[in-house]
Motif scaffolding. Structure first.
Motif, PDB file in Angstrom:
ATOM      1  N   TYR A 450      -7.713  33.713  31.865  1.00  0.00           N
ATOM      2  CA  TYR A 450      -7.136  35.018  31.523  1.00  0.00           C
ATOM      3  C   TYR A 450      -6.177  34.896  30.340  1.00  0.00           C
ATOM      4  N   ALA A 453      -8.130  34.176  27.227  1.00  0.00           N
ATOM      5  CA  ALA A 453      -8.858  35.379  26.816  1.00  0.00           C
ATOM      6  C   ALA A 453      -7.949  36.336  26.056  1.00  0.00           C
ATOM      7  N   GLU A 457      -8.383  37.588  22.303  1.00  0.00           N
ATOM      8  CA  GLU A 457      -8.472  39.020  22.013  1.00  0.00           C
ATOM      9  C   GLU A 457      -7.449  39.437  20.969  1.00  0.00           C
ATOM     10  N   TRP A 462     -13.143  38.568  19.856  1.00  0.00           N
ATOM     11  CA  TRP A 462     -13.640  39.154  21.093  1.00  0.00           C
ATOM     12  C   TRP A 462     -14.828  38.371  21.657  1.00  0.00           C
ATOM     13  N   GLU A 466     -14.255  37.758  25.676  1.00  0.00           N
ATOM     14  CA  GLU A 466     -15.024  38.413  26.742  1.00  0.00           C
ATOM     15  C   GLU A 466     -15.571  37.432  27.776  1.00  0.00           C
ATOM     16  N   PHE A 469     -12.734  36.439  30.155  1.00  0.00           N
ATOM     17  CA  PHE A 469     -12.402  37.487  31.122  1.00  0.00           C
ATOM     18  C   PHE A 469     -13.424  37.508  32.260  1.00  0.00           C
ATOM     19  N   TYR A 485      -7.388  44.620  32.178  1.00  0.00           N
ATOM     20  CA  TYR A 485      -7.449  44.244  30.764  1.00  0.00           C
ATOM     21  C   TYR A 485      -8.878  44.333  30.234  1.00  0.00           C
ATOM     22  N   LEU A 486      -9.826  43.778  30.983  1.00  0.00           N
ATOM     23  CA  LEU A 486     -11.205  43.796  30.515  1.00  0.00           C
ATOM     24  C   LEU A 486     -11.752  45.215  30.525  1.00  0.00           C
ATOM     25  N   SER A 489     -10.340  47.137  27.653  1.00  0.00           N
ATOM     26  CA  SER A 489     -10.871  46.621  26.383  1.00  0.00           C
ATOM     27  C   SER A 489     -12.271  47.164  26.126  1.00  0.00           C
ATOM     28  N   TRP A 490     -13.096  47.190  27.167  1.00  0.00           N
ATOM     29  CA  TRP A 490     -14.445  47.729  26.996  1.00  0.00           C
ATOM     30  C   TRP A 490     -14.404  49.219  26.620  1.00  0.00           C
TER      31      TRP A 490
END
Length: 614
Positions: A450, A453, A457, A462, A466, A469, A485-486, A489-490
């Motif tokens: 994490y 990641a 990021e 990225w 990714e 994550f 967070y993921l 981000s998406w």
């Protein structure tokens, strides 16, 4: 929204490293971000000092020159002492109060305050002088009696200590402290059976059971009564549902000294199932496996008193009674100056008060080659960074990295330091080296993935972030910070929108009172054009974190989109008043003047105007 400092701090709770509990508590304390309040308080003190003609320094902390404290009025020194104590500067506070006491020696209130501050600052000899003065005035001061008892025990006068303690008050906390100290003083006299009967006084309160069983084990161990000692050790471990680190250490040493190395190995392995990377127990496991000789935990009766004071300090600290915890840890060190657990505890309290240099001075007293010394050096590196000595911090961590190629702690600390300074590429590199050292990743290592990641990021990589994550979620499928967070981000990237939304909603379900995660859901809904739902979530986020400028800014944007323009302007002004990051200020000011531009066209891959770009 992306994780800010407060949420980064939370991840440290689950990170499993040596001395995890201490590291966790210290990192959470530093995450309270007291530095700004402290600076404002120092400015206020500078004004007050000018008013009362006090000497003003760049820090309230004394320069080592006692004469600077002697300047100024008595009332001014009194105010300075009170302020110094309020920010945890016991050194300056004790010096100011000492000067006031010289000018007003009959003031019992100042006498008591000076006494307590001297204890907290570790000036035990000076505090003992005042303890005798207090005892002359009043026989009711239990702490003064305890300090005098420490003086006698340190000098080998166990008989005198027992006589004093038998007359001492046993009300409130003294119902625990006095019997523990008296029992060990009786051991020093040679009255082993009587000492155990003294501990029976603790049966009157259920809350003291662990202290009673643990010290019953230690006293029997000290007296070489193996059967009784083991019975009490096991009773303590059972009550703790597996045993604390200190109890497991004590019982393990007992087993090793009795030649029961296989039993010791099994004990240590059981503990490592809970804390796989605990360096103290890993070291003990290696020692027991090779049947190396081991030093007893307690060598003299006074060591038992020090152990009692340390345990009391630890209990008080858990109850957030930091001042009292500091005093009893200092008393432990008065009897056993090289006691690593007490040095670590005092150092931790100093870190909480942002007194990083004195904390490091304490840590240097811990033997470097010991497991406690390893943790102390990690803390020193963190404190060097806090003191803005980054090169020194990095140098120390690089040395530790080379010393122990089997450990990841220096690399994790290095990654954290670089991350806090927004050196994301260097941070990712440090985490990467830590992960390579581990080989096979276990569940507890989700935090490393994490962390790396996030560093990727923030470095605009990225394609590397990714997978980390996702792997973190494989290790810890319902970890709310990773989901948040993921998922956000998406959404921010316009990818996997349905899955991303479910992830953020799940994070809120798992952490419904986390204002930052609720804000993420609100802002995700905003980005998806669901403004009514966004307002509902963002209003709740603001109620949970009213002091956060970003959340207030987000709410302003959402309110504008639903036509509540006056309220939106209020939220933006509030965000501005909460001192947001400098690069967001012009954007917020422009919104206050012009509002948000109409949305001409949007699709699921095009996000609406607004927000802070995060």
């Amino acid at each position: 929204m992306m994780m800010r400092h407060d949420q980064w701090c939370e991840v440290q709770i689950d990170r499993v490293m040596p001395g995890n509990s201490m590291k966790t508590s210290l990192q959470m304390a530093s995450c309270l971000n007291l530095s700004r309040q402290r600076k404002l308080a120092l400015k206020a003190m500078a004004v007050a000092a000018t008013m009362w003609l006090l000497p003003v320094h760049s820090s309230i902390a004394a320069t080592g020159n006692e004469s600077t404290v002697e300047d100024g009025s008595v009332f001014g020194q009194y105010l300075a002492g009170r302020f110094a104590r309020s920010i945890g500067d016991t050194t300056s506070a004790s010096r100011y109060y000492s000067q006031v006491l010289k000018r007003d020696p009959d003031n019992s209130d100042i006498l008591t305050r000076a006494f307590l501050l001297m204890l907290a600052d570790g000036r035990i000899e000076d505090a003992t002088i005042l303890a005798h003065k207090i005892a002359e005035v009043s026989q009711r001061s239990s702490l003064a009696s305890q300090v005098i008892a420490v003086e006698r025990i340190a000098g080998g006068d166990y008989v005198g200590a027992v006589d004093l303690l038998r007359k001492a008050s046993r009300s409130r906390m003294n119902a625990l402290i006095v019997p523990l100290v008296e029992a060990w003083a009786q051991v020093g006299v040679g009255e082993g059976d009587e000492s155990l009967r003294t501990l029976d006084f603790l049966k009157k309160k259920n809350g003291y059971t662990l202290f009673r069983t643990y010290h019953t084990a230690l006293i029997n161990d000290f007296l070489d009564r193996a059967e009784q000692a083991e019975s009490a050790y096991l009773e303590t471990i059972k009550a703790q549902e597996g045993g604390s680190l200190r109890v497991v250490e004590a019982y393990g040493i007992f087993l090793e000294r009795k030649g029961r190395h296989e039993d010791a190995v099994n004990l240590y392995r059981g503990f490592l199932e809970r804390e796989p990377d605990n360096i103290l127990i890993l070291t003990a496991l290696a020692r027991a496996g090779s049947k190396e000789p081991v030093t007893p935990l307690l060598v003299e009766a006074k060591d038992g008193v020090a152990e009692a004071f340390y345990g009391i300090a630890g209990g008080l600290l858990q109850e957030n009674a930091r001042d009292s915890a500091l005093i009893y840890a200092r008393l432990a060190l008065a009897l056993k100056p090289d006691m690593p657990v007490a040095l670590t505890l005092v150092g931790g309290i100093m870190e909480g008060d942002e007194r990083f240099e004195p904390a490091n001075e304490l840590y240097t007293r811990i033997e470097k080659g010991s497991p406690y010394g390893w943790n102390a050096q990690l803390r020193m590196a963190s404190n060097l960074d806090e003191m803005d000595q980054l090169p020194a911090a990095v140098k120390l961590l690089r040395r530790l990295e080379k010393e122990r190629p089997d450990r990841i702690d220096p690399l994790v600390e290095l990654g954290d330091i670089f991350r806090s300074r927004e050196k994301y590429k260097a941070s990712a590199d440090a985490y990467d080296r830590a992960i390579r050292r581990l080989g096979d990743l276990q569940e507890q290592h989700w935090t490393l993935l994490y962390s790396r990641a996030i560093a990727y990021e923030r470095s605009n990589e990225w394609s590397k972030a990714e997978p980390d994550f996702l792997q973190a979620l494989d290790l810890k499928p319902e970890q709310p910070l990773v989901l948040n967070y993921l998922g956000y981000s998406w959404i921010d990237r316009g990818e996997h929108l349905e899955r991303a939304r479910k992830m953020v909603e799940k994070a809120v379900e798992l952490r419904p009172t986390d204002g930052y995660i609720v804000d993420s859901l609100g802002w995700a809904l905003y980005c998806l054009g669901e403004y009514d739902g966004a307002v509902k979530q963002l209003e709740r986020a603001v109620s949970l974190r009213p002091e956060d400028p970003i959340i207030n800014d987000h709410l302003g944007d959402a309110l504008w989109r639903v036509g509540r323009e006056l309220e939106a302007s209020f939220q933006w002004r509030r965000a501005l008043a909460l001192e947001p990051e400098p690069d967001t200020v012009p954007k917020i000011k422009e919104k206050i003047l012009k509002g948000l531009a109409p949305i001409v066209k949007r699709s699921t891959s095009e996000l609406p105007e607004g927000g802070d770009g995060n």
